[in-house]
Design an enzyme around this catalytic site. Structure first.
Site, PDB file in Angstrom:
ATOM      1  N   ASP A 339       0.915  -1.249  -0.037  1.00 61.65           N
ATOM      2  CA  ASP A 339      -0.065   0.157   0.032  1.00 61.65           C
ATOM      3  C   ASP A 339       1.026   1.232   0.059  1.00 61.65           C
ATOM      4  O   ASP A 339       0.547   2.329  -0.582  1.00 61.65           O
ATOM      5  CB  ASP A 339      -0.764   0.124   1.236  1.00 61.65           C
ATOM      6  CG  ASP A 339      -1.674  -1.312   1.496  1.00 61.65           C
ATOM      7  OD1 ASP A 339      -1.311  -2.121   1.106  1.00 61.65           O
ATOM      8  OD2 ASP A 339      -3.014  -1.113   1.711  1.00 61.65           O
ATOM      9  N   GLU A 480      -6.414 -11.070  -4.491  1.00 62.09           N
ATOM     10  CA  GLU A 480      -6.025 -11.968  -3.554  1.00 62.09           C
ATOM     11  C   GLU A 480      -7.336 -12.954  -3.425  1.00 62.09           C
ATOM     12  O   GLU A 480      -7.398 -13.899  -2.438  1.00 62.09           O
ATOM     13  CB  GLU A 480      -6.185 -11.275  -2.015  1.00 62.09           C
ATOM     14  CG  GLU A 480      -4.928 -10.438  -1.737  1.00 62.09           C
ATOM     15  CD  GLU A 480      -4.665  -9.984  -0.449  1.00 62.09           C
ATOM     16  OE1 GLU A 480      -5.684  -9.976   0.251  1.00 62.09           O
ATOM     17  OE2 GLU A 480      -3.529  -9.398   0.041  1.00 62.09           O
ATOM     18  N   SER A 807      32.878   0.537 -28.896  1.00 60.43           N
ATOM     19  CA  SER A 807      32.480  -0.714 -28.466  1.00 60.43           C
ATOM     20  C   SER A 807      33.625  -1.644 -28.197  1.00 60.43           C
ATOM     21  O   SER A 807      33.666  -2.127 -26.948  1.00 60.43           O
ATOM     22  CB  SER A 807      31.475  -1.328 -29.473  1.00 60.43           C
ATOM     23  OG  SER A 807      30.254  -0.555 -29.582  1.00 60.43           O
ATOM     24  N   ASP A 923      16.550   5.171 -30.832  1.00 59.70           N
ATOM     25  CA  ASP A 923      16.207   4.300 -29.563  1.00 59.70           C
ATOM     26  C   ASP A 923      17.551   4.643 -28.517  1.00 59.70           C
ATOM     27  O   ASP A 923      17.540   3.954 -27.674  1.00 59.70           O
ATOM     28  CB  ASP A 923      16.351   3.069 -29.875  1.00 59.70           C
ATOM     29  CG  ASP A 923      17.670   2.446 -30.411  1.00 59.70           C
ATOM     30  OD1 ASP A 923      17.589   1.057 -30.257  1.00 59.70           O
ATOM     31  OD2 ASP A 923      18.168   3.195 -31.094  1.00 59.70           O
TER      32      ASP A 923
HETATM   33  C1  BGC Z   1      -5.196  -9.339   3.854  1.00 54.91           C
HETATM   34  C2  BGC Z   1      -4.002  -9.937   3.588  1.00 54.91           C
HETATM   35  C3  BGC Z   1      -3.248  -9.752   4.754  1.00 54.91           C
HETATM   36  C4  BGC Z   1      -4.089 -10.558   6.069  1.00 54.91           C
HETATM   37  C5  BGC Z   1      -3.661 -10.683   7.280  1.00 54.91           C
HETATM   38  C6  BGC Z   1      -6.175 -10.201   4.728  1.00 54.91           C
HETATM   39  O1  BGC Z   1      -7.487  -9.655   5.191  1.00 54.91           O
HETATM   40  O2  BGC Z   1      -6.085  -9.343   2.674  1.00 54.91           O
HETATM   41  O3  BGC Z   1      -3.347  -8.944   2.542  1.00 54.91           O
HETATM   42  O4  BGC Z   1      -2.302 -10.137   4.723  1.00 54.91           O
HETATM   43  O5  BGC Z   1      -5.641 -10.137   5.826  1.00 54.91           O
HETATM   44  O6  BGC Z   1      -3.350  -9.592   7.919  1.00 54.91           O
HETATM   45  C1  BGC Z   2      -5.567  -6.009  -0.049  1.00 53.28           C
HETATM   46  C2  BGC Z   2      -4.314  -5.817  -0.133  1.00 53.28           C
HETATM   47  C3  BGC Z   2      -3.757  -4.817   0.513  1.00 53.28           C
HETATM   48  C4  BGC Z   2      -4.282  -5.103   2.155  1.00 53.28           C
HETATM   49  C5  BGC Z   2      -3.982  -3.902   3.203  1.00 53.28           C
HETATM   50  C6  BGC Z   2      -6.028  -6.322   1.285  1.00 53.28           C
HETATM   51  O1  BGC Z   2      -7.422  -6.463   1.703  1.00 53.28           O
HETATM   52  O2  BGC Z   2      -6.166  -7.154  -0.666  1.00 53.28           O
HETATM   53  O3  BGC Z   2      -3.847  -5.443  -1.681  1.00 53.28           O
HETATM   54  O4  BGC Z   2      -2.445  -4.504   0.739  1.00 53.28           O
HETATM   55  O5  BGC Z   2      -5.556  -5.148   2.143  1.00 53.28           O
HETATM   56  O6  BGC Z   2      -4.422  -2.932   2.660  1.00 53.28           O
END
Ligand code: BGC
Ligand code: BGC
Length: 981
Positions: A339, A480, A807, A923
């Site tokens: 994040d 996730e 080169s 390039d």
């Molecule tokens: C989140 C994960 C996190 C886990 C444990 C889940 O809700 O999506 O990113 O690692 O909780 O804290």
């Molecule tokens: C998200 C992750 C994030 C974490 C902490 C989770 O619910 O899927 O991407 O890093 O939350 O905010």
């Protein structure tokens, strides 16, 4: 400030958010909303007098302590707020008596939280009470609180008790042991220590009373030092109590309680402290503010999100970083995720890079933890923790308890599989460097981060002999909802990108700081074998991308999963995972958050593969409808807002943007009580500046391509690029058109107000029209092998655009050869090359070249070749384009090689054109430099890191045409005019 917007009992003006009704069911989420802080600590908006369901918290950066299951958490620190008012024996509390009026207001411009209440006590006495508090950003160890009481209708005996509460809890768990407490002539103090991490904390407080004669008393019940003032006040008489608090921990000084007491003794008046604080905020806002006209909700919401980020960004500490829920709640226990790097850092990189630097340096300091994690999992190098805290060791809980009594524990796989975090950290490291040019930091910290995580990747990828490709198996991507996947496109491409940058950094160090490279080589072992493996992975890692359709498969087999129509589940107030369950979610094509789209977003910045407008359209249409954008992850909406805006879906873009911007103000997802959604707040900045403002870096400076949401009359912000501020003041498109016109009429000389008059194109050969780099490489490799010289693919990368002699000199390095021998080697290499290019044919033309050449000719534009190669002519012939080329400037034409302008000037001359009428397509960095020196327009092909100086940057010629190119050149010209005016 007279415009207001209302919603859910909140009122917004452009700098303030106010609550005029106390809603008990929203109490905890509003504690989050009204969080204040100063980059050292954050304090939730709990009431000074307490409240039955309150969850007060003061969280200090770095003050972690052990806990079961989640390993470590930010310990809730002693509460500095308690201030109890007793009116004729009745203790003021909002659950008691009667609230006659109520307003709580956060002023984000000044960083001040206040509350005004008219309260009738149970015994019928009416009193006005006004609270105000701030956590000083001018002096981070100082907290100020003021309470003003004014009896309304009768003389009252009032007692005010100001305390420190030494029994703070993390949802029932107390991390502190009380060491000592006492008083001085200035107030009272408390000395505590965390139970396992043994961090010592000292807090001291004093009060000052004005407006009445009072008796002061000190009481010291264990863990709750208290100062009490008692006085009589008549109706209309305002009595003011000012409470000042100082706080230090053993993380910054040796004897925190002593330092806290000394500091308290020296403090000036509350009002001067407040002035200094407001002044400091003013300076912060000058850099970071965003002005939106025409939409007060958006205006306040944007400032509010920036405020929440500004109060949790470590200012004087590079061993901590911003947790997912900032310093405002217990969610995720103060752990740090991607994040920060991906969502939050851009705001800081482009407005206050010194703060971004602190947070990236935290990742540098936590490399040892990342190395321990790699060792634990049987890999090499540094593998960053998915959830990180003080040491960088993995602190993601392995198991979490179920939501119901009879459920099973839930295995959390992110610690083992959500490995993209290492590339995310490298990504932020790279862009921090790009934006600031902070070579020193890259040398001292960034390079080690990028290189040691690259080493991790090369130990983590697997080679699939059947398909002859590298793969990354058993991962969790950004999304996730799928917990065990192979070859996640997001992860694989980020790894490829990361390794490309690692090789670049290796060369860069070698060229600029050879001693540092040597040191890192000793420490990490950056052998050529290791680097050729990186190259090999770059060339052969599998990215599930279908070139014919432009569609990217999120991971192997995603398209085979059961499809889903999310609309069938509407209306809902829960995530799709909560509805389907983890297992069922895994089996369906439903995403928690952008994954392929996240990849496209990250590659959009530098316009790199697989980003293109076409891939974006294609993948948006597929993935957006399958993404749980409402209750999946709060990280999603801001990213969707930006991409939707790119795609011209303005209404959807705005809806997503608001979803992100209001997530905590209006508790859109129902979990604001856990703390501020930091990533979403960072995404809001990106949505406004990079999305609606459309900032892109062209010609080495930020350029706006605005698409403002409907109704926005103005969008104004600052953007810092390489130490220079760029002020943007954008209006809706129609206004812009008229303004631009007016500007030109007024201030530009007639001749320069037009678009460039392009009459000729000069193309470099290698890497532009065709790619003979491989043939050159093979020829050099053969020579080097024969001569026993160290050479390989990475070394070859550095030879792009470099002359034959240069080169060779690079390849022989320190070895000394007589001139004849050098000449002989050059000839030999050339012979190998000439032999090999016999096989070149029209199929070796790079995509897009032929069409572009034909379009240009049709438009009456002349074409030349400008190549340093002595074999340019035969190659052009073999490519079958000799008849489309009007002039050739090659390795025989001039003496001085690029970056001297000679070759291109020669070509222009051959075409009979002025330099300003020519566009050079190149390039190589040296080629762009040469063309600019010649006074020509430039189109750079490749990453901005290489061709960033060019007027127009493209990945290659595949997706362009003359019309698009002309538009881009016109933009560049307009931009240049603007800069000159
Ligand atoms: C989140 C994960 C996190 C886990 C444990 C889940 O809700 O999506 O990113 O690692 O909780 O804290
Ligand atoms: C998200 C992750 C994030 C974490 C902490 C989770 O619910 O899927 O991407 O890093 O939350 O905010």
């Amino acid at each position: 400030m007279d415009i207001k917007a209302h919603s859910q009992h909140l009122t917004y003006t452009d700098w303030t958010v106010s609550e005029t009704h106390l809603a008990p069911e929203r109490f905890n989420s509003r504690e989050t909303t009204f969080t204040i802080g100063n980059g050292y600590l954050g304090t939730r908006g709990s009431f000074e007098e307490g409240y039955s369901r309150a969850l007060p918290a003061t969280l200090i950066h770095g003050v972690y302590d052990e806990v079961p299951i989640v390993y470590t958490e930010l310990a809730n620190c002693p509460d500095w707020l308690p201030l109890v008012v007793i009116v004729d024996g009745d203790r003021f509390r909002l659950e008691r008596g009667e609230i006659l009026s109520y307003e709580r207001q956060l002023d984000v411009q000044r960083g001040v939280l206040s509350r005004k209440v008219r309260w009738r006590s149970p015994s019928g006495i009416t009193i006005d009470i006004v609270f105000e508090r701030f956590a000083s950003i001018a002096d981070q160890h100082v907290l100020g609180l003021r309470c003003q009481v004014t009896p309304v209708d009768s003389e009252s005996a009032i007692e005010v008790q100001a305390s420190i509460n030494g029994y703070p809890e993390n949802q029932g768990f107390n991390h502190w042991e009380l060491l000592d407490q006492g008083k001085t002539e200035h107030g009272v103090w408390l000395n505590l220590r965390t139970r396992s991490s043994r961090i010592q904390l000292g807090m001291a407080t004093g009060i000052k009373l004005s407006g009445a004669e009072a008796s002061l008393q000190v009481t010291n019940p264990p863990g709750y030092p208290t100062l009490t003032a008692s006085f009589l006040a008549s109706p209309g008489q305002t009595v003011t109590v000012e409470k000042l608090v100082t706080v230090f921990t053993s993380l910054e000084c040796e004897n925190p309680v002593e330092v806290a007491c000394e500091k308290l003794a020296q403090l000036p008046e509350y009002s001067s402290l407040l002035d200094a604080h407001v002044q400091a905020w003013d300076e912060v806002w000058q850099k970071s503010d965003i002005v939106i006209e025409g939409d007060v909700t958006a205006q306040l919401a944007v400032r509010y999100n920036l405020f929440q980020l500004l109060i949790c960004a470590p200012r004087n500490n590079d061993r901590v970083s911003i947790p997912a829920k900032t310093l405002s709640g217990f969610g995720y226990r103060g752990h740090i995720f991607w994040d920060t790097e991906i969502f939050i850092l851009p705001f800081f990189i482009y407005t206050q890079p010194e703060l971004a630097r602190n947070m990236l340096t935290y990742r540098y300091h936590t490399l040892p933890g990342a190395r321990r994690k790699a060792v634990h999992y049987g890999y090499k190098g540094a593998m960053y923790a998915w959830e990180s805290a003080e040491t960088g060791d993995e602190v993601t809980p392995r198991w979490l308890p179920p939501n119901d009594f009879y459920g099973e524990d839930i295995r959390i796989w992110c610690r083992d599989r959500e490995i993209h975090i290492s590339a995310d950290v490298a990504y932020a490291t790279w862009f921090y460097w790009q934006a600031t040019g902070d070579d020193e930091w890259m040398r001292d910290c960034g390079a080690e981060i990028i290189l040691d995580t690259a080493i991790f990747w090369s130990s983590r990828v697997e080679y699939n002999t059947k398909y002859e490709r590298y793969e990354i198996r058993e991962v969790i991507g950004a999304d996730e909802y799928h917990e065990f996947v192979h070859n996640n496109a997001f992860t694989n491409r980020m790894v490829q990108w990361h390794l490309e940058k690692a090789l670049y950094i290796y060369d860069w160090l070698g060229n600029n700081f050879p001693e540092k490279l040597n040191e890192l080589d000793q420490k990490l072992n950056l052998s050529s074998g290791r680097r050729s493996r990186w190259n090999d992975i770059i060339a052969n890692i599998w990215i599930p991308y279908d070139e014919s359709t432009g569609l990217i498969e999120q991971f192997e087999g995603f398209f085979q999963l059961q499809d889903i129509n999310l609309e069938e589940y509407e209306p809902r107030t829960k995530s799709m995972q909560a509805i389907l369950g983890i297992e069922e979610g895994n089996k369906r094509q439903v995403l928690k958050q952008p994954d392929v789209l996240m990849l496209l977003y990250l590659m959009r910045q530098s316009q790199e593969f697989p980003y293109s407008q076409k891939t974006l359209e294609k993948n948006w249409d597929y993935y957006a409808p399958r993404t749980d954008i409402s209750y999946g992850s709060s990280l999603g909406p801001a990213i969707h807002a930006i991409l939707a805006s790119d795609l011209g879906k303005t209404a959807e873009a705005y809806e997503r943007f608001m979803q992100a911007a209001l997530v905590d103000l209006e508790d859109v997802r129902g979990n604001a009580a856990d703390g501020i959604h930091g990533a979403s707040a960072g995404g809001v900045w990106q949505a406004v500046v990079l999305g609606f403002g459309g900032i892109q870096i062209g010609n080495d400076e930020p350029v706006a391509h605005p698409h403002l949401p409907h109704g926005w009359r103005r969008l104004k912000f600052n953007f810092l690029w390489r130490g220079k501020w760029h002020a943007f003041d954008l209006r809706p498109q129609e206004d812009m058109e008229t303004r631009r016109h007016a500007d030109m009429e007024i201030s530009l000389p007639a001749s320069s107000s037009e678009s460039p008059n392009i009459r000729g194109f000069i193309f470099d050969l290698d890497g532009v029209l065709t790619d003979t780099a491989e043939y050159h490489y093979l020829a050099w490799q053969k020579l080097a092998d024969e001569e026993g010289l160290l050479f390989n693919r990475e070394a070859n990368e550095g030879l792009r655009g470099v002359s034959r002699r240069e080169s060779l000199l690079r390849i022989v390095g320190d070895k000394h050869y007589p001139e004849e021998k050098l000449q002989e080697m050059m000839d030999r290499k050339n012979q190998y090359y000439v032999d090999s290019i016999q096989n070149i044919s029209p199929k070796d033309l790079l995509p897009g070249v032929l069409t572009l050449l034909d379009e240009l000719r049709q438009a009456g534009i002349k074409i030349a070749l400008g190549s340093a190669s002595k074999n340019a002519r035969p190659v052009v012939e073999k490519l079958g384009i000799a008849n489309r080329i009007d002039a050739i400037a090659d390795g025989y034409s001039v003496q001085r090689p690029k970056p001297a302008p000679d070759l291109f000037l020669y070509a222009a001359n051959q075409l009979g054109l002025e330099p300003a009428q020519c566009v050079v397509v190149e390039d190589a960095e040296a080629g762009i430099e040469a063309a600019l020196a010649a006074g020509m327009w430039t189109v750079g092909l490749g990453p901005a890191s290489r061709v960033g100086e060019a007027h127009v940057i493209l990945p290659n010629l595949a997706d362009t045409d003359w019309t698009k190119l002309r538009a881009k050149l016109n933009d560049a010209a307009a931009q240049q005019q603007k800069a000159r005016v």
